[in-house]
Design a protein around this motif. Structure first.
Motif, mmCIF file in Angstrom:
data_model
loop_
_atom_site.group_PDB
_atom_site.id
_atom_site.type_symbol
_atom_site.label_atom_id
_atom_site.label_comp_id
_atom_site.label_asym_id
_atom_site.label_seq_id
_atom_site.Cartn_x
_atom_site.Cartn_y
_atom_site.Cartn_z
ATOM 1 N N LYS A 43 0.801 -1.225 0.000
ATOM 2 C CA LYS A 43 0.000 0.000 0.000
ATOM 3 C C LYS A 43 0.838 1.282 0.000
ATOM 4 N N PRO A 44 1.921 1.380 0.800
ATOM 5 C CA PRO A 44 2.711 2.622 0.745
ATOM 6 C C PRO A 44 3.270 2.918 -0.644
ATOM 7 N N THR A 45 3.781 1.891 -1.305
ATOM 8 C CA THR A 45 4.306 2.085 -2.655
ATOM 9 C C THR A 45 3.192 2.447 -3.621
ATOM 10 N N LEU A 46 2.049 1.800 -3.504
ATOM 11 C CA LEU A 46 0.917 2.101 -4.376
ATOM 12 C C LEU A 46 0.409 3.527 -4.145
ATOM 13 N N ALA A 47 0.475 4.004 -2.906
ATOM 14 C CA ALA A 47 0.058 5.383 -2.626
ATOM 15 C C ALA A 47 0.970 6.373 -3.339
ATOM 16 N N VAL A 48 2.264 6.105 -3.307
ATOM 17 C CA VAL A 48 3.217 6.983 -3.999
ATOM 18 C C VAL A 48 2.993 6.937 -5.505
ATOM 19 N N LEU A 49 2.820 5.746 -6.062
ATOM 20 C CA LEU A 49 2.601 5.625 -7.500
ATOM 21 C C LEU A 49 1.288 6.277 -7.913
ATOM 22 N N THR A 50 0.280 6.189 -7.053
ATOM 23 C CA THR A 50 -0.987 6.863 -7.342
ATOM 24 C C THR A 50 -0.788 8.363 -7.462
ATOM 25 N N LEU A 51 0.004 8.926 -6.549
ATOM 26 C CA LEU A 51 0.279 10.359 -6.618
ATOM 27 C C LEU A 51 1.081 10.702 -7.865
ATOM 28 N N TYR A 52 2.067 9.870 -8.193
ATOM 29 C CA TYR A 52 2.855 10.096 -9.411
ATOM 30 C C TYR A 52 1.958 10.138 -10.640
ATOM 31 N N TYR A 53 1.097 9.137 -10.773
ATOM 32 C CA TYR A 53 0.215 9.065 -11.936
ATOM 33 C C TYR A 53 -0.784 10.215 -11.943
ATOM 34 N N ALA A 54 -1.353 10.525 -10.779
ATOM 35 C CA ALA A 54 -2.368 11.578 -10.704
ATOM 36 C C ALA A 54 -1.776 12.935 -11.079
ATOM 37 N N VAL A 55 -0.595 13.241 -10.553
ATOM 38 C CA VAL A 55 0.048 14.521 -10.881
ATOM 39 C C VAL A 55 0.386 14.585 -12.368
ATOM 40 N N ALA A 56 0.850 13.469 -12.915
ATOM 41 C CA ALA A 56 1.173 13.436 -14.347
ATOM 42 C C ALA A 56 -0.065 13.696 -15.195
ATOM 43 N N HIS A 57 -1.192 13.084 -14.840
ATOM 44 C CA HIS A 57 -2.432 13.329 -15.589
ATOM 45 C C HIS A 57 -2.917 14.763 -15.403
ATOM 46 N N TRP A 58 -2.815 15.262 -14.181
ATOM 47 C CA TRP A 58 -3.307 16.618 -13.910
ATOM 48 C C TRP A 58 -2.503 17.661 -14.694
ATOM 49 N N ASN A 59 -1.209 17.454 -14.839
ATOM 50 C CA ASN A 59 -0.345 18.434 -15.508
ATOM 51 C C ASN A 59 -0.187 18.179 -17.006
ATOM 52 N N ASP A 60 -0.768 17.108 -17.510
ATOM 53 C CA ASP A 60 -0.557 16.727 -18.912
ATOM 54 C C ASP A 60 -1.264 17.701 -19.855
ATOM 55 N N PHE A 61 -0.502 18.359 -20.691
ATOM 56 C CA PHE A 61 -1.088 19.211 -21.713
ATOM 57 C C PHE A 61 -0.570 18.856 -23.107
ATOM 58 N N PHE A 62 0.608 18.199 -23.177
ATOM 59 C CA PHE A 62 1.205 17.928 -24.482
ATOM 60 C C PHE A 62 0.384 16.902 -25.266
ATOM 61 N N ASN A 63 -0.052 15.831 -24.594
ATOM 62 C CA ASN A 63 -0.889 14.846 -25.265
ATOM 63 C C ASN A 63 -2.215 15.455 -25.706
ATOM 64 N N ALA A 64 -2.776 16.318 -24.859
ATOM 65 C CA ALA A 64 -4.023 16.994 -25.238
ATOM 66 C C ALA A 64 -3.805 17.912 -26.434
ATOM 67 N N LEU A 65 -2.646 18.532 -26.479
ATOM 68 C CA LEU A 65 -2.318 19.415 -27.597
ATOM 69 C C LEU A 65 -2.217 18.633 -28.900
#
Length: 293
Positions: free
Chosen positions: A191-213
């Motif tokens: 669970k601790p590792t999954l929590a960190v990876l969840t944050l990594y993925y979530a931040v990446a999706h939240w900040n993603d603009f290049f793929n949308a472009l």
């Protein structure tokens, strides 16, 4: 314990550098927030240096009533939530078999997965694949191309490998299958590792603009970062022009700089609110599976 002069000097130096780094890091954020809640006169006269001057929420009132902002917010939340769930599911399904020594393709798949960390097909072939699959102007164009991160798979694989093998052997003797061991044993213990990876993925999706472009031509599908990019680059004239009526007159009184900074603050508030709840897992999650010696 009595410390030597060299130890005390080193401690003072480290604390001074830390305080300096914190100040340098926090100042831009505090300045942006202060400008967003200051009056137009204070901003135009360059009176805002650190803290707000003549507190005012006119900038937020103008930006928050712009309908495209809320549509972009919905799109970003959808991409973040759905994308992160798909990322975590795919990462678990990839990492678990790679962590089991009895899996006969373990070494070969580890090699091929690591190979993609250094070499890729390039942007044009990827764009051609997305268009040929019919994903262009589709929400799934923001999720499927980034479904699995090789680096995150390696982290989770190491976490699964550090679970004692005796636990899995005992579960096998009790009749448990691989999916049962994955979701009832491996996932809860990581669970601790999954929590960190969840944050990594979530931040990446939240900040993603290049793929949308690249893949989202329809404005109604574009995320918040595209909206923010348009505001920052275009100096926000379209927001002021699309307000119409009495709102347009009041919009002209709002500083362009303030509109930019208000948009920045609005776009980062959700992810900043989520981070403190996951931060406690960071050290444990990242060091889990590290080399010991």
């Amino acid at each position: 314990m009595n410390q030597s002069f060299a130890d005390r000097s080193y401690s003072v130096f480290v604390h001074a550098v830390t305080v300096l780094a914190v100040c340098i890091t926090l100042y831009p954020f505090i300045y942006v927030v202060s400008v967003s809640v200051s009056s137009v006169e204070a901003i135009n006269n360059k009176l805002v240096m650190l803290l707000p001057v003549d507190f005012s929420l006119d900038g937020y009132k103008m930006v928050l009533q712009y309908p495209e902002l809320w549509r972009a917010y919905y799109n970003t939340i959808w991409y973040t939530v759905v994308g992160t769930l798909c990322n975590i599911a795919a990462t678990c399904l990839a990492a678990y078999p790679l962590s089991r020594k009895r899996f006969f393709l373990r070494r070969k798949l580890n090699f091929y997965i690591a190979f993609t960390m250094y070499f890729s097909g390039g942007l044009i072939p990827l764009y051609m694949i997305i268009t040929e699959l019919g994903l262009y102007n589709s929400r799934w164009a923001m999720i499927l191309p980034v479904l699995v991160s090789t680096f995150n798979v390696m982290i989770l694989r190491s976490a699964f490998e550090n679970i004692p093998n005796e636990i899995f052997e005992s579960a096998t003797m009790d009749g448990a299958k691989d999916f049962t061991m994955l979701f009832r044993i491996a996932v809860p213990l990581a669970k601790p590792t999954l929590a960190v990876l969840t944050l990594y993925y979530a931040v990446a999706h939240w900040n993603d603009f290049f793929n949308a472009l690249l893949y989202l031509g329809k404005q109604e599908l574009q995320p918040l970062q595209i909206f923010l990019r348009r505001v920052l680059i275009m100096a926000s004239p379209e927001i002021m022009q699309k307000m119409g009526g009495e709102t347009a007159a009041s919009a002209l009184a709002v500083s362009t700089l303030q509109v930019r900074y208000v948009s920045v603050v609005v776009s980062i508030v959700p992810i900043v609110m989520v981070y403190p709840f996951i931060q406690k897992y960071f050290v444990r999650g990242i060091t889990l599976g590290a080399v010991k010696g």
